[in-house]
Design a protein around this motif. Sequence first.
Motif, PDB file in Angstrom:
ATOM      1  N   ARG A 277       0.817  -1.206   0.000  1.00 29.09           N
ATOM      2  CA  ARG A 277       0.000   0.000   0.000  1.00 29.09           C
ATOM      3  C   ARG A 277       0.854   1.261   0.000  1.00 29.09           C
ATOM      4  O   ARG A 277       0.370   2.347  -0.308  1.00 29.09           O
ATOM      5  CB  ARG A 277      -0.925  -0.002   1.221  1.00 29.09           C
ATOM      6  CG  ARG A 277      -1.942  -1.146   1.211  1.00 29.09           C
ATOM      7  CD  ARG A 277      -2.865  -1.064   2.398  1.00 29.09           C
ATOM      8  NE  ARG A 277      -3.636   0.172   2.368  1.00 29.09           N
ATOM      9  CZ  ARG A 277      -4.451   0.554   3.346  1.00 29.09           C
ATOM     10  NH1 ARG A 277      -4.580  -0.210   4.417  1.00 29.09           N
ATOM     11  NH2 ARG A 277      -5.113   1.678   3.252  1.00 29.09           N
ATOM     12  N   ARG A 278       2.130   1.109   0.345  1.00 26.63           N
ATOM     13  CA  ARG A 278       3.042   2.243   0.276  1.00 26.63           C
ATOM     14  C   ARG A 278       4.108   1.932  -0.768  1.00 26.63           C
ATOM     15  O   ARG A 278       4.636   0.829  -0.817  1.00 26.63           O
ATOM     16  CB  ARG A 278       3.700   2.511   1.631  1.00 26.63           C
ATOM     17  CG  ARG A 278       2.705   2.854   2.715  1.00 26.63           C
ATOM     18  CD  ARG A 278       3.410   3.313   3.978  1.00 26.63           C
ATOM     19  NE  ARG A 278       4.134   4.554   3.777  1.00 26.63           N
ATOM     20  CZ  ARG A 278       3.582   5.765   3.860  1.00 26.63           C
ATOM     21  NH1 ARG A 278       2.293   5.884   4.101  1.00 26.63           N
ATOM     22  NH2 ARG A 278       4.310   6.849   3.683  1.00 26.63           N
TER      23      ARG A 278
ATOM     24  N   VAL B 247       0.781  12.643  -0.660  1.00 30.15           N
ATOM     25  CA  VAL B 247       1.988  11.812  -0.601  1.00 30.15           C
ATOM     26  C   VAL B 247       3.195  12.737  -0.469  1.00 30.15           C
ATOM     27  O   VAL B 247       3.112  13.941  -0.729  1.00 30.15           O
ATOM     28  CB  VAL B 247       2.132  10.942  -1.874  1.00 30.15           C
ATOM     29  CG1 VAL B 247       1.054   9.882  -1.920  1.00 30.15           C
ATOM     30  CG2 VAL B 247       2.089  11.815  -3.128  1.00 30.15           C
TER      31      VAL B 247
ATOM     32  N   LYS C 262       1.060   6.079  -0.307  1.00 28.62           N
ATOM     33  CA  LYS C 262       0.149   5.023  -0.716  1.00 28.62           C
ATOM     34  C   LYS C 262       0.018   5.014  -2.235  1.00 28.62           C
ATOM     35  O   LYS C 262      -0.028   6.065  -2.870  1.00 28.62           O
ATOM     36  CB  LYS C 262      -1.224   5.227  -0.067  1.00 28.62           C
ATOM     37  CG  LYS C 262      -1.220   5.051   1.450  1.00 28.62           C
ATOM     38  CD  LYS C 262      -2.624   5.211   2.014  1.00 28.62           C
ATOM     39  CE  LYS C 262      -2.620   4.999   3.524  1.00 28.62           C
ATOM     40  NZ  LYS C 262      -3.976   5.144   4.097  1.00 28.62           N
ATOM     41  N   GLN C 263      -0.074   3.811  -2.792  1.00 24.03           N
ATOM     42  CA  GLN C 263      -0.112   3.686  -4.237  1.00 24.03           C
ATOM     43  C   GLN C 263      -1.332   4.388  -4.830  1.00 24.03           C
ATOM     44  O   GLN C 263      -1.243   5.029  -5.878  1.00 24.03           O
ATOM     45  CB  GLN C 263      -0.102   2.204  -4.638  1.00 24.03           C
ATOM     46  CG  GLN C 263      -0.005   1.969  -6.135  1.00 24.03           C
ATOM     47  CD  GLN C 263       1.276   2.522  -6.722  1.00 24.03           C
ATOM     48  OE1 GLN C 263       2.357   2.264  -6.203  1.00 24.03           O
ATOM     49  NE2 GLN C 263       1.165   3.278  -7.810  1.00 24.03           N
ATOM     50  N   LYS C 264      -2.474   4.287  -4.173  1.00 21.90           N
ATOM     51  CA  LYS C 264      -3.675   4.923  -4.721  1.00 21.90           C
ATOM     52  C   LYS C 264      -3.534   6.441  -4.740  1.00 21.90           C
ATOM     53  O   LYS C 264      -4.015   7.103  -5.670  1.00 21.90           O
ATOM     54  CB  LYS C 264      -4.906   4.503  -3.919  1.00 21.90           C
ATOM     55  CG  LYS C 264      -4.921   4.939  -2.463  1.00 21.90           C
ATOM     56  CD  LYS C 264      -6.216   4.533  -1.784  1.00 21.90           C
ATOM     57  CE  LYS C 264      -6.262   5.028  -0.337  1.00 21.90           C
ATOM     58  NZ  LYS C 264      -7.546   4.653   0.327  1.00 21.90           N
ATOM     59  N   ASP C 265      -2.848   7.009  -3.730  1.00 13.96           N
ATOM     60  CA  ASP C 265      -2.624   8.452  -3.721  1.00 13.96           C
ATOM     61  C   ASP C 265      -1.631   8.851  -4.805  1.00 13.96           C
ATOM     62  O   ASP C 265      -1.759   9.923  -5.423  1.00 13.96           O
ATOM     63  CB  ASP C 265      -2.114   8.898  -2.350  1.00 13.96           C
ATOM     64  CG  ASP C 265      -3.179   8.761  -1.260  1.00 13.96           C
ATOM     65  OD1 ASP C 265      -4.369   8.836  -1.604  1.00 13.96           O
ATOM     66  OD2 ASP C 265      -2.796   8.584  -0.093  1.00 13.96           O
TER      67      ASP C 265
END
Length: 227
Positions: free
Chosen positions: A147-148, A176, A200-203
């Motif tokens: 997730r990071r 981020v 985080k990957q989504k951010d």
Amino acid sequence: MSVWLGTGTLVDQLLLLLLAFVLSAIIGVERERQFKSAGLRTHILVGLGSALFTLVSAYGFVSLGLGAVDPSRIAAQVVTGIGFVGAGVIFVNRGNVVGLTTAASIWVTAAVGMACAAGLPLLAVAGTMLHLLAVGTLPTAERLMRRRSENRLLVRVGPAGDQLGAVLDRLATAHVHTRVDDVRRRSDRDLELTVHVRGKQKDSDRLLAELGAIDGVVSVTSGQIRG
């Protein structure tokens, strides 16, 4: 604590060399199973070469009647020289840095070979086992930390100053951590920013999309930083 196999006879030296071969092969098998560029043969050769250099530095010159020598001098050169081998497996592919783990594995293999030749077999075995433990737990640790992530963005914007300001403002307000590593002007007068992004990957994905939507941004490319 040093655990010496013998008194430095030819049999002792051959046993130490054989141990370096076996331990280096164990490390190499793991890299081979991961389909890495430096696999079984490379790691065996690195371990054998390091062990041979260490043995020669410890005993080879004494047999020539040169008296006591300092074997640490050649051993230190092995540590330096192995860096050139490791650097050969590190490369950048479309913004992704790959080969760092394999380069570190080659470095550890050289250390294992030197430990064997120096008469520290238990230390060499422990180093090999700890290496396998570290590499074996990496996939699990990466899944837990997925997730990071760390990414490198290449943001290309037009030459107008307000476009660059809009990009910098968006980076400053992102969810981020961002760091501008480089800004350069291309031959077509466009500006290209190299941005390090951690979070985080989504951010990170959201930031990528938002940067691409800014007027005047020509392109945004992303490459994940990997070990």
